[in-house]
Each structure stands twice: as C-alpha cells, then as structure tokens.
Write an enzyme that holds these catalytic residues in place. Structure first.
Site, PDB file in Angstrom:
ATOM      1  N   ARG A 160       0.835  -1.220   0.000  1.00 22.36           N
ATOM      2  CA  ARG A 160       0.000   0.000   0.000  1.00 22.36           C
ATOM      3  C   ARG A 160       0.863   1.260   0.000  1.00 22.36           C
ATOM      4  NH1 ARG A 160      -1.696   3.078   4.523  1.00 22.36           N
ATOM      5  NH2 ARG A 160      -3.751   4.043   4.378  1.00 22.36           N
ATOM      6  N   ARG A 213       7.927 -19.357  -4.409  1.00 20.00           N
ATOM      7  CA  ARG A 213       9.350 -19.553  -4.682  1.00 20.00           C
ATOM      8  C   ARG A 213       9.471 -19.941  -6.150  1.00 20.00           C
ATOM      9  NH1 ARG A 213      11.340 -19.391   0.512  1.00 20.00           N
ATOM     10  NH2 ARG A 213       9.708 -19.929   2.000  1.00 20.00           N
ATOM     11  N   GLY A 236      12.675 -11.687   2.201  1.00 19.62           N
ATOM     12  CA  GLY A 236      13.811 -11.994   3.047  1.00 19.62           C
ATOM     13  C   GLY A 236      15.107 -12.093   2.271  1.00 19.62           C
ATOM     14  N   ASP A 237      16.132 -12.722   2.836  1.00 16.77           N
ATOM     15  CA  ASP A 237      17.432 -12.662   2.158  1.00 16.77           C
ATOM     16  C   ASP A 237      17.478 -13.467   0.861  1.00 16.77           C
ATOM     17  OD1 ASP A 237      17.454 -14.994   3.542  1.00 16.77           O
ATOM     18  OD2 ASP A 237      19.143 -14.470   4.849  1.00 16.77           O
ATOM     19  N   ASP A 289      11.319 -13.481  11.018  1.00 12.52           N
ATOM     20  CA  ASP A 289      12.467 -14.014  11.764  1.00 12.52           C
ATOM     21  C   ASP A 289      13.447 -12.957  12.269  1.00 12.52           C
ATOM     22  OD1 ASP A 289      11.557 -16.602  11.531  1.00 12.52           O
ATOM     23  OD2 ASP A 289      12.672 -16.997   9.687  1.00 12.52           O
ATOM     24  N   ASP A 341      16.013 -11.752  10.913  1.00 15.98           N
ATOM     25  CA  ASP A 341      17.380 -12.235  10.729  1.00 15.98           C
ATOM     26  C   ASP A 341      18.094 -11.504   9.605  1.00 15.98           C
ATOM     27  OD1 ASP A 341      15.817 -13.200   8.710  1.00 15.98           O
ATOM     28  OD2 ASP A 341      16.518 -15.268   8.833  1.00 15.98           O
ATOM     29  N   ARG A 366       2.243 -28.447  35.011  1.00 14.28           N
ATOM     30  CA  ARG A 366       2.904 -29.134  33.911  1.00 14.28           C
ATOM     31  C   ARG A 366       4.104 -28.359  33.384  1.00 14.28           C
ATOM     32  NH1 ARG A 366      -2.583 -30.828  30.822  1.00 14.28           N
ATOM     33  NH2 ARG A 366      -2.760 -32.919  31.676  1.00 14.28           N
ATOM     34  N   ARG A 408      14.854 -20.713  12.442  1.00 13.22           N
ATOM     35  CA  ARG A 408      15.761 -21.813  12.127  1.00 13.22           C
ATOM     36  C   ARG A 408      17.206 -21.411  12.405  1.00 13.22           C
ATOM     37  NH1 ARG A 408      13.591 -26.142   9.814  1.00 13.22           N
ATOM     38  NH2 ARG A 408      11.748 -24.943   9.220  1.00 13.22           N
ATOM     39  N   GLU A 421      13.190 -23.307  16.563  1.00 15.18           N
ATOM     40  CA  GLU A 421      13.295 -24.467  15.664  1.00 15.18           C
ATOM     41  C   GLU A 421      14.722 -24.989  15.573  1.00 15.18           C
ATOM     42  OE1 GLU A 421      10.427 -23.851  11.821  1.00 15.18           O
ATOM     43  OE2 GLU A 421      11.831 -22.250  12.347  1.00 15.18           O
ATOM     44  N   ARG A 444       4.452 -31.663  28.237  1.00 19.13           N
ATOM     45  CA  ARG A 444       3.679 -31.535  27.008  1.00 19.13           C
ATOM     46  C   ARG A 444       4.460 -30.713  25.986  1.00 19.13           C
ATOM     47  NH1 ARG A 444      -1.573 -33.671  28.510  1.00 19.13           N
ATOM     48  NH2 ARG A 444      -0.725 -35.028  30.157  1.00 19.13           N
ATOM     49  N   GLN A 487       2.160 -18.270  13.262  1.00 17.07           N
ATOM     50  CA  GLN A 487       3.061 -17.168  13.577  1.00 17.07           C
ATOM     51  C   GLN A 487       3.269 -16.206  12.411  1.00 17.07           C
ATOM     52  OE1 GLN A 487       6.653 -18.725  16.036  1.00 17.07           O
ATOM     53  NE2 GLN A 487       5.704 -20.556  15.207  1.00 17.07           N
ATOM     54  N   ARG A 488       2.991 -16.678  11.190  1.00 17.50           N
ATOM     55  CA  ARG A 488       3.187 -15.824  10.014  1.00 17.50           C
ATOM     56  C   ARG A 488       1.962 -14.962   9.712  1.00 17.50           C
ATOM     57  NH1 ARG A 488       7.670 -16.812   7.638  1.00 17.50           N
ATOM     58  NH2 ARG A 488       8.556 -18.915   7.442  1.00 17.50           N
TER      59      ARG A 488
END
Lengths: 328, 328, 328, 328
Positions: free
Chosen positions: D25, D76, D106-107, D132, D134, D167, D176, D227, D252, D260-261
């Site tokens: 936008r 991709r 991203g990169d 991320d 990163d 718990r 990652r 991750e 658990r 998350q995205r």
C-alpha cells in the site's frame, strides 16, 4: 426441490453487524448449490431503487466470512418509505430478473420487506442482523454474540485501570430499547451494577449499592449502563450525581459507541450466519415467503415477519437474579 | 557489585500503563538475583507516607508479566507535595530499612522523586511508565506500544461500520500534550487525517482534505484526533462544524478514553519492562541515583531525571510526511 | 430456602477449560448470598483426599471471572479411584464440616462424584467444564464457546499465509471422541473440508473434494481435522497421503494443541458459568443431589449425573449439511 | 525530484509476513504521490517471469493495511534461479514499461534482486519482510513485532492450562537460524528457560534449571525452543529426555507453526511498513539502487543489499542476561 425461482437478490440494511458478510456468503453459496443465480444489492433499499446490483458467484464471497461490516454496504432509504420509491425498486428487481429477496437487517428493514411483499406479493425472507438482540423469533441476532465479546474485552481493559486507581466507571453500551447487551456484559465483566431500559433500579438504590460495594471491600467499581436506561440520566449526568452524593468515589465515564458494531465475527456468529443463510434460501425455494429465519431452542426456525417485528424478546428474569447474586 | 544497598523500595505512580506489572516483577527478581530485599510500596507516594508496604519475593510476582494495571496500585498524593508529607514518607522508608527507591511513572512522578532526592539525598531511579510516550530520554515509555495496538484494533472495528455506511468518524485518542499516539495510530489505522497538538492543520485545510478524500473515491473516512489537538475544538464541536460545512458527510464521534490504559502488555512492552527493571536496580547497586532508565537507539540508557522531566520528545517530521503521502 | 447445608465444597477436576474460574466465583458468591460457607478444594479429588482446602469468601474470587485456567488447580487422582482413597476423602470433608460438593469437570470427574455419592450418600452436583462439548444434558459445556473462538482466530491467521502461497493446510483441533469443535470451527473458518470422528468421509472422497476445490478456483485450502477422526490417519499421515496423490498441492500441518484450553473466557462462557454456579448451589440447598446443571433450550436445567455420563450429544446433521453447502 | 523512472514494479517473495500488505500500500501510494505508475507483480519472481501483472492505483490498496498475508501472493521460483528465467523476467518488465523494482521479502528474495540487478543493471530496492528478524541492516523486519505478540498471546493461553495442572511445556517457535523470536517471546511470556540456535545451553544445564525452578516453588514451567536450537533435539525428543530424567514432571509439547506468520499486523509493523515503502520509492526516484531500506536507531536508513544478505544481526547479550535474571 422444484421451484420457479431463478434468481434471488440479497441486501443488508440498517445498522451493520458482525456476521452480515458470513450471511451474504451463505446466501450466495446456497444459491449456487441449488443452481440459482444470486444478485447482490448494494446500499440496502436505496441501491434496490437505483439498480445498484452485482452478480455474486461462489468465488466472489471468498474470504469474507471473518470480516466485520458488510461488503454490500448498508444505508437508510427515505425514498423506499414512499409508494413511488418501492415502485421503482420493484421495477429494478423485475428488470434484473430477481424473483425473491433475502433481507439481512433489523426490524426497520423487516418492516420495509413486509410492506414491499404486501404491495407486490414479492417473496421476501428476513435474516436478523443487529447487535441489539431485540428481535422476536430468535434467541440470537447476528452480531450479538460478537458484540458481547467486544464489550467484555474492553471492560476488562477498563477494569485494569479502574482497580489500579480505586475508581468507579460508568460504561455505556449499546441498547436503546433492549438491555440484553448491558445485562450479559455486565454479568460477564463482573460489573457491580447494571442499568437497563427494562428495569428501573432508581437512583437511591444505585447509591446504596455503590456504598455497599465499597464497604464490602471492593476497591473499584464498574457500572454498565444501556443507552436507554430507565433512570433517565445519561452517563455524564450519572457521574455528576454520584460524585455529588458519594464524594469518596473518583468517577470516570466511558461511552463504547460504534466499535461495538465492528470486528471479526465470533465463531458462533459465523456458524449462525451460515445456518440462517441456508435456511433463508431453501425456504424461498420451498415456496415460503414473509418469514424471518432465526434460532429457537438451538434449532433454525421460521417466524412470520409480522411477529418478528411486533414481538419483543423480554429480559430473562433468571439473569437479573444471577446478576444480583454475583454482586454479593 | 558491592554496595551498601540492602533493601530497595518500588512504587507505581500517576496514570497506570500496561507493562508496569512487568517492571515491578523485573525489579523484584533483579533484587532477588543480587540478594537484596525488595519492598512493594502501595498507592504511590501516598502509600509511602502511610507505610503501606509489603515484602516482595521472586514468587510473589509470578504470573503478573501479562497483566495490565499495577498490583501496587497507583494514586496521586497531595500530601507528598508538601514538605511535611515528604518528611513522613522519608521516616516510613527509614523505619522499613529501605535504602533506595525505584519509581515507575510519568514526569509528575519523576518530579516528586527528584525533590525527594534533593531533600534527603535518597537514591532514586525512574522507570518511564505512561502510554503517552511524552518523556525525554527514551524512545518508548512502558505501555505506549500496547496502547498503539489497542487503538488500531478499535479503529479497525470502527472502520468496519464506517465503510459499511459511508460515514466519517472523528476518533479521539489520548495525548493531551503529545501527539505520538494519534500520529502513529492514525498512520497505522489508515486514517484520512490526523490532528495533533504539535501541528495546527487549521479547520479550512481539514475541510479541503475531507472534500478531496471523498472526491478521490474513498467511501468512508476516519480522522484521528489527539485530546489536545491545536485546532481548539473537541471532537463533538468538530462533528458539528463538519456537518455544517460538508452536509454530504454523515459524521460520528468516538472517544476511546480509558480503555487505552488497560490490557495485557505487548511483547515489546514486557521485554522493555524487564530490561528497564534490571537496569534500574543494577544502576542503584552501582551507586547511581537521580536517573531515569530508558531506551535510546534500541539500547538501555540512563538520562538524568531532571532532563527527562524538562525535555520533550518532538514529533518525528518524517512521520508527518509519511502520513501525508499515505492519504494520497 | 431452609436447609441443613452449612458448608459447600467446590473443586475442579480433569482437563481445565475457560470459564472454570467464573464458575468457582459463582459458587462462592451464591454461597455467600445464602449465608453458607464455601470451601475451595485444591487439585481436584487428590486435594480432597489430602485436605488441601481453603475457605473462600466473596472477595477471594475478585477479578477471576476473566481468567483462563482454574485457581483451584486440577489433577487426576488414581487414589480416588480406590475405596481407600474415597474413604480418606470423605473423612477430610467431614472433618472440614463440608455437607455437599460441587464438582466442575468432565465425565470422568462426574463418574467420581457419582461413585462417591453412592458410597457415602454425600450430596454432589456437577457443572460441565470441558472444551469438548461432549457431555449429555447441556447444549454447551463451559469453555466450548471460548475454544471455538480461539480456534477460528488461529485458523484465520493460518488462512493468511495459506492463501498467500496457494497452500493446503491440515489443522488438527481437539476432540478425541466428539467432532463438535472441528465441525463448528470448520464452518466458522470457512474450511474446505472437515474430518470428524462421527463421520467417515473416506480418503477417496477427501481427494475428490480437494481436486474439486482447486478446480473451482480456490487458491488455498484448509482442512480441519478432529483428533479422533474416522479416517484413521493422523494429520502427518494425511499430509503424506495427499502429497503423494495430489502433487499439485503444497501441504502443511498445524496441530493446535493445548492453547485451545486456555485464554480469557468469552462473554457467553462467563455468563453460563455464573448461571450454572447459582443453579448448582441453589439446587443443593433445595435438597437435590446427583445432578448436573446444564443449559437446555437456553434455560438452566438439571440432568441426573448418570445420564450426563452415559449419554452422548450427537452431531447435528443440519450442521453437516450446512458445511457441505458452504464448500460449494 | 526529477527522474526518468515512470513505472515501478512491486512484488512479495519468500515466506509471507504481517505488514507486507501495508508495505505494498505504501509503495503504491508513494508512487501515486509522485505521479508515477505502479505495477503489482503477482507470485513473486515467478509472476515476473510469466507477466502476471496488475496496475495498482491508490484506491486499489484501500483497506489492506490491517490484513495479514500479501494480496500480491508469494511463491518460490526455481526458474528465476536460472539465467533464462531472469531473461524472461527482464523482458516481461521491459514490455510492461517497468523501470525499477521494489522487492519485499527476506534474504533469499534479496539475493535474487541483487543478481537481477547485476545482470541487467535494473534498479532494485529491498524491503525486509520476514518474521524471523534475521536480516542485517534493520533492527526490525516487517512482521517480526506482530509475530512476537502472536506468540506471547498463545503462550499466555498455554500458561493457563500449564499452571492449572503443574505441567512443563516445551513450546517450539519459528527461527531456524536466529533466536530473536524465541528469546524475546521467552522473556515476554515469562518462560523458565529459552533454547536458541546462538547459544548451547546443554542438556545438563536444562535439567538443572528445571529442577531449580521446581524447588523454587514454581508450579509450572514453560520452555521456549527455537526451531534451530543448538541442543540438537527437537521438542518431542526433549520431552522424552526430560520425562526420563525428571519423572516428577508431566511434560507436554506445542509446536506453534505457521500461525506465527499470519494475523493483522501490529501498529508498529503498519507504521514501519508505511515508512519503508515511502523510503524505497523515493530512494529509487533519487537514483539509488541495490539497497535495502530498514530501521536503524529508530530512523529509516539504507544498507547495500549485499551487506543485508551477508550480514547477521547478533543476539543481544544484554537480553540473554535479562532472561537469566528473570528466571530467578
């Protein structure tokens, strides 16, 4: 089902409410399921008069089930209240090949539908869409459940600051004629007092209740007030009155306003909208007209539009009692 | 670290903000980490005067990082503005064995801390807690980020109903002296116009902008107004003015009010609170006093309390420009 | 009401669900309203055996109506399944002067209550608290409505990324024996397919449905899968199967898990909890025992515990049909 | 500004993130502001090759600032990794009259842009969009702040049920190669331990930490795991390991995954996206190419794409320390 219905028009009218888009989607897809065309009518009855139409196929309602508001937009139409206006509207529909109408809205919208039906014997079916839950013939109107959640979430936030400062808040919620939102959110948010149109608590008792609440060790208080409460004072006047009579209270006011109409619908409202849309279209295909589809005893059911408009869903006295006990 | 500090007192003062509990938790646990006692002081400076104290160990702040408000409560204290009041407060602290003070609040609270420090040479450290982001020496005050999210979520809901009815909404947000909330939420919510205390748009230009917006094909408009906007009219007067001059607009008003102070803090505010609490305690142990801990260029940094109080974080002119371009 | 009940014990047992705290609050305040003592029993039946008790007055349940989880904690107790365990539990209750018990939990918890009642003729009353909605005698269990909203909100987020990448997602939701969550959230989230324990769609039909969905122009797909679906493959196996047979699909899996049990309860769950708590206590005072209080046709109603345990709330076939039509 | 740029293309590539729509936008409206055309390129580089384009005017990006995902979709493209693919892409752009490119991603996406620029001397500008965080040259990537809030809200819900049952939960979050999400949400959610790729805690120390946590009186524990954590076990293996070595724990696992995205972007991400979009377009008009626009010290700044790709934003050691102290 066999039926001479080839094309159904759908519109939203009156104040918007969460779940209207889910209902539009359901009407459109149920039409597609039965190989019937569906015509979206923009801006309610005004768009019907002006022929502001768009064909809607199953893919044109992708990704709207979770959106607040209404993609068909809503408007109030003075012109539709005239004989000439309705004549133009009828001509528009006939010209567009529409055989029946699904009206998503409140009792004002249903009144329009009923008059239109009586004048042109045009099949109409109503879906109750309003956050106020003030329509007879359904335990829940579309958007009501969502509005309840919106309101308790906001009062939860107000409670944070109220209890950090030992304050009293008057929170005004929607409901000019019906206290359903106030009563349920008052219980849900743990309000110390609830003022609704259906019950005249009286200013005296309000003061006593607030005094008692303070003495019982509560450090902050929330009073939920329906717009149309019986006490006859608005929240700002209530604030002045209480500050005068209970100077130990630091009083604040919050008027929630239109945010209550918006937001992504709750799961309940999405499912209800889907069910009512199916029932509305299939009832039309079944030859029925002039009904509202609603939820009664957890089942989808029809109520004559006339009854839906004139009737009144009374406040549940059990809830009033629960509210009293909870403020012990 | 070696230090003669054995016990640190912590209090919240002024308007509450999300993240205050996370900051209390951080102060308490950092004290425990360094084997120092921590004393919770209730109701700000008033509780300091009255000796309303409670020892806080690491487990007494379990499960509060995500809670709005402040478990220590807040209050404004007229008594602390007097020499006698501060004398009593000092005696209370000495009696309780407190050697230093962490004050979580806004500039009024910091002023109190500075005066107290100057009179008794008592070590004080400030943590900026207010949603208004109007404190010099930190890019973010605690609660500001959360309030921004609260406001845009509410305006998103208002947008649903605004665009369903082609309406114009004036939405009043907090910020008596600073337009940070209005400017950022106005951009974030895609407002058509933003009125802030720092800039006098002028009523003429507002009307022009609204006309242009309608002509450009926008069907609804949101104008975000800071409480202290320069135009010198409140939102209700603005509504009247616009309805008189632009009768094509159906105008509504929403005053968001105190809900902006509440709610579960954002991740940013929780992390910031944790960082500032650590820095506040460790700076005291390092022998520092009379500073505010804040965030500058993403790093925790100290600013003399005096500067934090007197300074002013100006509105970023880049943001004003972004706002202009976004309403193209 | 006159009754020889002087003190009522309350516990939560089994998996926790949103609304349990609201129910505890209601039980406590209804006891206070009737001038009866209330004893909180921690960690379910295990705490009953161990005498892990705390007196609860109306102020001890302030500010919990909006909190997920249970302040009384929950646990599974193997000891209570033995005659000796129940004997100890009974002794604990007698020693503490408790005359009756309110058990908030699922059918496992109710079975324990029923056995305990049959052995000691001890008055017990159940409140259905579980997100699965798998208890007979109530249209809604506490936490079910909240869980539906939690799930659709998460699937809305997954939909964002699914439709950005033209992906197929299998989303596993709770419901080992009952597909209520899957069916309602599937409809609410606009899922392309829903797999539930009550209905065997069959792998063949799943593939066909996915193919048809792609051909109809849908760019992404969500399949909601109940834990105990009939197809007999878990979501990871389903992913492999579909990728093998429909290589045009880029398939991902999301197992929602325990987040579904948490969160602040919806307004509906808070009000329901308040109503059920009142009814549970007042039914005990009325001399009733061995019932579950629930919601039937929007009214609070009693069902014998035995029926509540053995009965089964079947999936509404109307909903299955609505689901089919919505995926047109 | 004078410039020979007449039309700018914009695309999203790689994993989607909240704020991408707000960035689109902003790019579109900044082009309109400068009277430049803007071409939307669908499905990233693959759509660039295939000429999957659509002209975007200021009104075509109405009401998307608050939507997750990307209206331009992402994909991709293996073809773009080949010389031929890029040749086709270049021809498509030339044919469509595009003079410069804004790449949101991203990169991986930036590497593609850089190669394309080096081959065709085609002006490119990058906007960092990934949850991320990163990417070197910006303190915040688009979507990162939103993802942090999404994660802490979910862990708050898990905490409800964890603390009701005493718990231990292992919660796996994205990241990652970078532990930014894990570290910040771990602090924000009050996790008892945080496992990230940048730091090898070691299994021994994890066990010790969990033991100490239990002994300190904590009744439940949350461990947030990135991750790509260094311990080299996934969350399910961690569960088994801990249950074997600390049988007193009921463990658990929850893998948050793709939710998350998604979601409506936070105010921060919406404002950041608006700022970066303006800067990207105006930098192109200024004759710059091969840069990424980012946020450094709260100011919009340019970093050469090459550096953005190769650099690495290290974990802040101050945050590691804060995390340690908070788990006292």
């Amino acid at each position: 089902m066999t039926s001479n219905i080839k094309k159904i028009g759908v519109l939203t009218s009156g104040g918007d409410s969460p779940g209207m888009n889910a209902a539009i989607r359901s009407v459109v897809r149920t039409c597609a399921f039965h190989n019937i065309e569906c015509l979206g009518i923009y801006r309610g009855y005004q768009g019907m008069i002006e022929g502001d139409f768009k064909e809607l196929g199953p893919r044109s309602v992708n990704n709207i089930i979770n959106k607040g508001g209404t993609i068909l937009k809503s408007a109030r139409s003075k012109e539709f209240m005239t004989v000439e206006g309705r004549k133009k509207a009828h001509e528009s529909l006939v010209k567009a090949g529409v055989n029946a109408l699904v009206v998503i809205g409140g009792d004002g919208s249903f009144t329009g539908a009923e008059v239109f039906n009586s004048e042109y014997n045009f099949p109409v079916m109503g879906i109750p869409g309003t956050i106020d839950n003030d329509i007879f013939g359904t335990s829940h109107t579309l958007g009501y459940d969502t509005a309840l959640n919106t309101v308790v979430e906001v009062i939860d936030k107000i409670r944070d600051t109220a209890s950090s400062h030992n304050r009293l808040f008057f929170v005004e919620v929607m409901g000019r004629d019906a206290g359903h939102i106030a009563l349920n959110t008052g219980i849900g948010a743990g309000a110390e007092e609830i003022l609704i149109p259906e019950e005249d608590l009286g200013l005296e008792r309000l003061l006593e209740s607030l005094k008692r609440s303070k003495e019982s060790g509560k450090s902050s208080s929330i009073v939920v007030v329906a717009e149309g409460d019986k006490i006859g004072k608005n929240v700002f006047e209530l604030k002045d009155y209480v500050e005068e009579n209970l100077p130990e209270y630091d009083v604040r006011v919050s008027v929630l306003g239109h945010m209550q109409r918006g937001g992504s619908p709750s799961c309940f409202d999405r499912v209800l909208a889907s069910r009512l849309g199916v029932k509305a279209v299939e009832s039309i295909l079944d030859g029925k007209s002039n009904f509202m589809v609603g939820l009664l005893n957890d089942k989808v059911a029809l109520t004559p539009l006339e009854q839906a408009i004139k009737g009144h869903t009374a406040i549940d006295t059990e809830l009033l009692r629960v509210s009293d006990i909870m403020t012990t």
